[in-house]
Scaffold this active site. Sequence first.
Site, PDB file in Angstrom:
ATOM      1  N   GLY A  59       0.840  -1.183   0.000  1.00  0.00           N
ATOM      2  CA  GLY A  59       0.000   0.000   0.000  1.00  0.00           C
ATOM      3  C   GLY A  59       0.880   1.240   0.000  1.00  0.00           C
ATOM      4  O   GLY A  59       1.970   1.222   0.563  1.00  0.00           O
ATOM      5  N   CYS A  60       0.400   2.314  -0.646  1.00  0.00           N
ATOM      6  CA  CYS A  60       1.250   3.520  -0.715  1.00  0.00           C
ATOM      7  C   CYS A  60       1.386   4.161   0.661  1.00  0.00           C
ATOM      8  O   CYS A  60       2.467   4.626   1.029  1.00  0.00           O
ATOM      9  CB  CYS A  60       0.706   4.505  -1.747  1.00  0.00           C
ATOM     10  SG  CYS A  60      -1.026   4.962  -1.545  1.00  0.00           S
ATOM     11  N   ASN A  61       0.309   4.178   1.434  1.00  0.00           N
ATOM     12  CA  ASN A  61       0.409   4.688   2.799  1.00  0.00           C
ATOM     13  C   ASN A  61       1.284   3.764   3.651  1.00  0.00           C
ATOM     14  O   ASN A  61       2.095   4.218   4.460  1.00  0.00           O
ATOM     15  CB  ASN A  61      -0.977   4.770   3.445  1.00  0.00           C
ATOM     16  CG  ASN A  61      -1.898   5.717   2.713  1.00  0.00           C
ATOM     17  OD1 ASN A  61      -1.465   6.735   2.190  1.00  0.00           O
ATOM     18  ND2 ASN A  61      -3.181   5.384   2.661  1.00  0.00           N
TER      19      ASN A  61
END
Lengths: 342, 342, 342, 342
Positions: free
Chosen positions: C148-150
């Site tokens: 996930g980018c977060n």
Amino acid sequence: MSYNIAILGASGYTGAELIRLISGHSAMKIKALGGNSKAGQSLAQVFPHLRHLDLPDLVTMEEIDFSGIDLCFCALPHKTSQEVIAALPQDLKIVDLSADFRLRDPEDYAKWYGNEHAALAQQQEAVYGLTEFYREEIRRARLVAGTGCNAATGQYALRPLVSEGVIDLDDIILDLKCAVSGAGRSLKENLLHAELSEGYHAYALGGTHRHLGEFDQEFSALAGRPVKVQFTPHLIPANRGILATTYVKGDAQVIHETLENAYSGEPFIAVLPFGEPPSTRHVRGSNYCHIGVVADRLEGRAIVVAALDNLTKGSSGQALQNANLMLGIDETEALTMAPLFP
Amino acid sequence: MSYNIAILGASGYTGAELIRLISGHSAMKIKALGGNSKAGQSLAQVFPHLRHLDLPDLVTMEEIDFSGIDLCFCALPHKTSQEVIAALPQDLKIVDLSADFRLRDPEDYAKWYGNEHAALAQQQEAVYGLTEFYREEIRRARLVAGTGCNAATGQYALRPLVSEGVIDLDDIILDLKCAVSGAGRSLKENLLHAELSEGYHAYALGGTHRHLGEFDQEFSALAGRPVKVQFTPHLIPANRGILATTYVKGDAQVIHETLENAYSGEPFIAVLPFGEPPSTRHVRGSNYCHIGVVADRLEGRAIVVAALDNLTKGSSGQALQNANLMLGIDETEALTMAPLFP
Amino acid sequence: MSYNIAILGASGYTGAELIRLISGHSAMKIKALGGNSKAGQSLAQVFPHLRHLDLPDLVTMEEIDFSGIDLCFCALPHKTSQEVIAALPQDLKIVDLSADFRLRDPEDYAKWYGNEHAALAQQQEAVYGLTEFYREEIRRARLVAGTGCNAATGQYALRPLVSEGVIDLDDIILDLKCAVSGAGRSLKENLLHAELSEGYHAYALGGTHRHLGEFDQEFSALAGRPVKVQFTPHLIPANRGILATTYVKGDAQVIHETLENAYSGEPFIAVLPFGEPPSTRHVRGSNYCHIGVVADRLEGRAIVVAALDNLTKGSSGQALQNANLMLGIDETEALTMAPLFP
Amino acid sequence: MSYNIAILGASGYTGAELIRLISGHSAMKIKALGGNSKAGQSLAQVFPHLRHLDLPDLVTMEEIDFSGIDLCFCALPHKTSQEVIAALPQDLKIVDLSADFRLRDPEDYAKWYGNEHAALAQQQEAVYGLTEFYREEIRRARLVAGTGCNAATGQYALRPLVSEGVIDLDDIILDLKCAVSGAGRSLKENLLHAELSEGYHAYALGGTHRHLGEFDQEFSALAGRPVKVQFTPHLIPANRGILATTYVKGDAQVIHETLENAYSGEPFIAVLPFGEPPSTRHVRGSNYCHIGVVADRLEGRAIVVAALDNLTKGSSGQALQNANLMLGIDETEALTMAPLFP
């Protein structure tokens, strides 16, 4: 083969854009970065986004040894640029990004910029840097004058139409929308985020914008008689981009064909399919210029729209393209990266 | 004296703007909010920014008892609007914000909107809602058709010039820049933030935008002969605002005087001092329209620029101004709030 | 040596970003672009900014002959991705950008995503794609699961601190600010420009965001005991960027040294000088991640801030970095372009 | 009854916002506008969006006859403000919007602002202007000190929790996101549109922001012992808004009830239903503050989020609310306009 490069005025936006582009160049190495007001600082201090690059610190112009430099980019404010370039070695290849060497006639220069030119010899020598139309002169030039970013956009839309005589030369309207980085990094109230964001307006209305000097010079030369366009720039709440909407009288299909023919071999100019308009978001961060042609419902009228990134094709990308030519490098080197979207 | 108000289509942007404006009105009380797709929801659910207002929940149109309603705003999509209005009580005062009743000629309507009109009786009855030019008819009207937001902006710049004959009627160019809320709250890819922010473009080029139907109707009626303008709208990365840059042929000083005379008594239209251009940021959230006139360097040409907020003076503010007239209330009631800047 | 590449889900933002990055790659050639909903269209139709690239048209997945493909990127929605990947040749190298193969425990997957996993064999085989911490596994992997980018941003700030035990593991707060392209190109009301621009808010508060599954899995594995962070994402009116502000208890100098040691040889992770905070504008469009450490005035507390571009280092850049490793190419190939600023 | 008002520092953003708000006030009349650097100009020159108002030109402070003034707003820079206020008539009612009179202890002032206070008598007299918590003192005050805009937002989220003792006082984290108008109209490179738009970052990290002086003073007084919060502000690419995300230890339901009880009669503070987060877009241009409470997945932890408009409830709206109280006018007069969205 690798060429040594200097950049004067490295602390402005066009300087930063030059560094970004050259960082991907296989045959150029930046040897000196001049920036008088920020001399002594590292590039990471001035432009933290460039901290990953292995580059010299900023120095004053006096500290630079130009003997080992193959080509120098000048990204200085106008007026300063002419003084600096007059003092540089007269065999140094130079690409100037300022307004100082764009106009050939010293009287035109004085009229539009309000002062006498201080480097007349260099002014006479300079080649106008609109690559696609001065390619051979640029190849042989020592000093190339980068065009105005608005002037470039308007000329991409109109030059072939003027030279081929397919439009009415006395009724050309150029409504241009420019993003804010075109105004540079200077501290002006109207460039603050709180002033500009969520608002837009026309400025320099009525024919007072200095890029008109370029339009007049170039279009008149092409036509062999005076041509004066109407030109209104607008400031838009975006960081990069110029969109020039030009209103012309002529046959839209002929206009489209004329542009297609003119740009058919060009690596960076795309004439879109007839009827398709361009958008600044599709050229952002790239050296491409998109041109669209649409017929108006009024017979004999057409709209030609050109879009480019003011910092790339409109200034630093153009400058690098010209430098490639001057050094005998493939013209497209370091300039074919895809646009950044979204 | 207080009037009972209903709003149909309360869940769109023009509906929300109507509610915002009416919340400050001393003589109107909102009694019903229609919004079929969101019926049953409170306004705080649909528009959390309006949670402080004491308002009824959204209902379906069928649930509204119109017998106690003095005036109904219809902020529905076009085509839906004509069907709904045909079915409403025929003595109910209505201000319609859709495109359905703007064009008087059913053939014009069919040409621009692609379908036969389904409420011809109401179409004949409707008064065109450009307040400053139809004030007396609006005062007596039962059904007022709100103008297109682009159409309003262009007409403010041009109507007095057309009717006074101070410009060349065959060479009018209208380059318009519209913020995104003008496209409404519909789910379209090109309205996403990631698509629109940091980019801008022309659309509906060449004379295909439906607001041209209004321009043709109104300007031709004023001139007593067909007048067709060139009109290119652009979508700008901002939420509110329309800036219309019009290029006309005529004497700029005469044009400025003509506009000053035309709007001298108008509470919401300001003609700026000669040579001063307007900006959308100076009218945001307000019912004001600013108009600037500049002479071009080319003799006999002028640029007239008009700026307004598309959701206020361009639609919901205009609608309320018209409703005030229809109900015999002071025309400026609830409409004199200052713009929001920054 | 050149490798043949396929991209499934080429019509979304991460697909476009992959194409942008690979267009500058010296050893990859895109042979197939899958995009079921837009099959039959050219890339110029789907993404006009990529019109300059010489690329195949979009096709359905069924039309792709995978026998000649060396590596396939899957940029499909989660759930779809697991079905597709289960059906692809089981010796095809795959980098998946969806959420489907990030969690190792099928129960964790079911808990966070609300459905049973449909490709359990592949799930067991997948390697978690946080390059700097799984480099050797990725080199040998057939299937790599993009993070996930977060989740990537938070882990860059915190992983070395968790594994070295220099912070209190029971009191970690991660306040994250994400730009809108992280939400993809889907048509949702809250992603419209008019909704998002000039406004910002927290969402998925209280521990409901699915990227927490990754934080829990990874931090607990590093610590050898359950570690649960507090995580609140915010949606910010910008197109690209993630800024993770993490609040930890520990000695700020020790924390800074720990991060410097952990990332000293890393090409894309820069630990800034002590006390200097990063900004999303300095990594936009690049594969770099900047990390800053500041001591709080309260003794024993520190703030660690990490910034990256969600579409590049947060997804497509990471994916390409992993693909480079899997194919034995220099890990940094096509990923060292400078950020775009302004 | 109508009161005569003077505004000093009318050429900044808080000055403009005061004028906007007072323009809708039924019992205030602006008699003098002080703005030394722009003295002699009309308001239309300084703020074209306010051109419709019938207001005096800007003058120097020395030109103002304060004998007929009932209340004066000072929207001057800090340090200047204390000098000016010391020189004003000592019976003139004043609402100061600067930082000069917020801290009661001269040593605290010197510590946070770096200079000795030049108006100690007035400092002792000043009442802290957080209306909801100092209402009775404000009613009787001659000099009210407007709070910091960040300080107000954080206190709305936390004050009732500190005074009721329902959270751990030693572990309060305040992650705040502020729009750019909070930085004023000053010419700084980092406030340029090209720098700020499409980027965001933390600043004044680690406990160096001056609004911490207010938090320390107020929370410690409420608790009866020293309370020190962690506070990190972030600059967001938007014009108006503050969002304070606070991380506290305590029972979320109890926290929600405590806030609901504290604000149950307040006209401008809305505690949202449990679990619902606020957004800056829902308070823009208004005097409302929205507060949301969410329970974290970690037991005993909660997130409290407060949103307001920094120029309205965070400064000029608060100032007008206080002025209403000081003059015996209905506290909500001219402050109940609905937010502007979109």
